[in-house]
Write an enzyme that holds these catalytic residues in place. Sequence first.
Site, PDB file in Angstrom:
ATOM      1  N   HIS A  39       0.826  -1.201   0.000  1.00  0.00           N
ATOM      2  CA  HIS A  39       0.000   0.000   0.000  1.00  0.00           C
ATOM      3  C   HIS A  39       0.862   1.253   0.000  1.00  0.00           C
ATOM      4  CE1 HIS A  39      -3.043  -2.672   2.330  1.00  0.00           C
ATOM      5  NE2 HIS A  39      -3.103  -2.890   1.038  1.00  0.00           N
ATOM      6  N   TYR A  62       0.622   1.888  13.857  1.00  0.00           N
ATOM      7  CA  TYR A  62       1.066   2.861  12.863  1.00  0.00           C
ATOM      8  C   TYR A  62       0.896   4.262  13.439  1.00  0.00           C
ATOM      9  CZ  TYR A  62      -0.599  -1.043   9.954  1.00  0.00           C
ATOM     10  OH  TYR A  62      -0.860  -2.271   9.423  1.00  0.00           O
TER      11      TYR A  62
END
Length: 183
Positions: free
Chosen positions: A62, A131
């Site tokens: 991604h 994240y």
Amino acid sequence: MHVETAELSDVLLFRPSPHRDERGFFTRTFDAEVAAAYGLDPAAFVQDSQSRSGGGTLRGLHGRGGAGEAKLVRCARGAILDVIVDARPGSPTFGQHQAFRLDDEDFCMLYVPRGLLHGFQVLSEVADICYRIDRPHDPTEDLSVRYDDPDLGIAWPMPVDTLSPRDRSAGSWRELTSSHVSG
């Protein structure tokens, strides 16, 4: 906390020094002063997210179009093979990839600069990945490249049996570099 530079340009690996004793462990997972000493603005990271995946699951590759997205990634539970691909035109490491083992033993955190693709495969029974991202997520800027793209030649350690529909239908590296990166 020790910081290592990676093979890919501008990528950093933050390696903490956990204190372990009979009670368990304590470790610092982020230090604003250390990040600033390596040119990162700690205040720039505006969103924290977490995912949980089962063993063998692969997420990625991604990226994000527009202004891109920088992130700090760590594995809080279990172990993953984290792979990044340099998709920045003009970068000395454009088109190259590098893999890192992130786990709940060493607690390393990977700094992924803007313009790189990111993906991982879960090596343990379950993994929690955290994240810290420098821009709010905008799904209209999402980019995906197939995890098994032959032009990238990434060697994943396990057979890939669990993918999202998005990852299953992701485009190729050539499509990305001809439409999003160079255009």
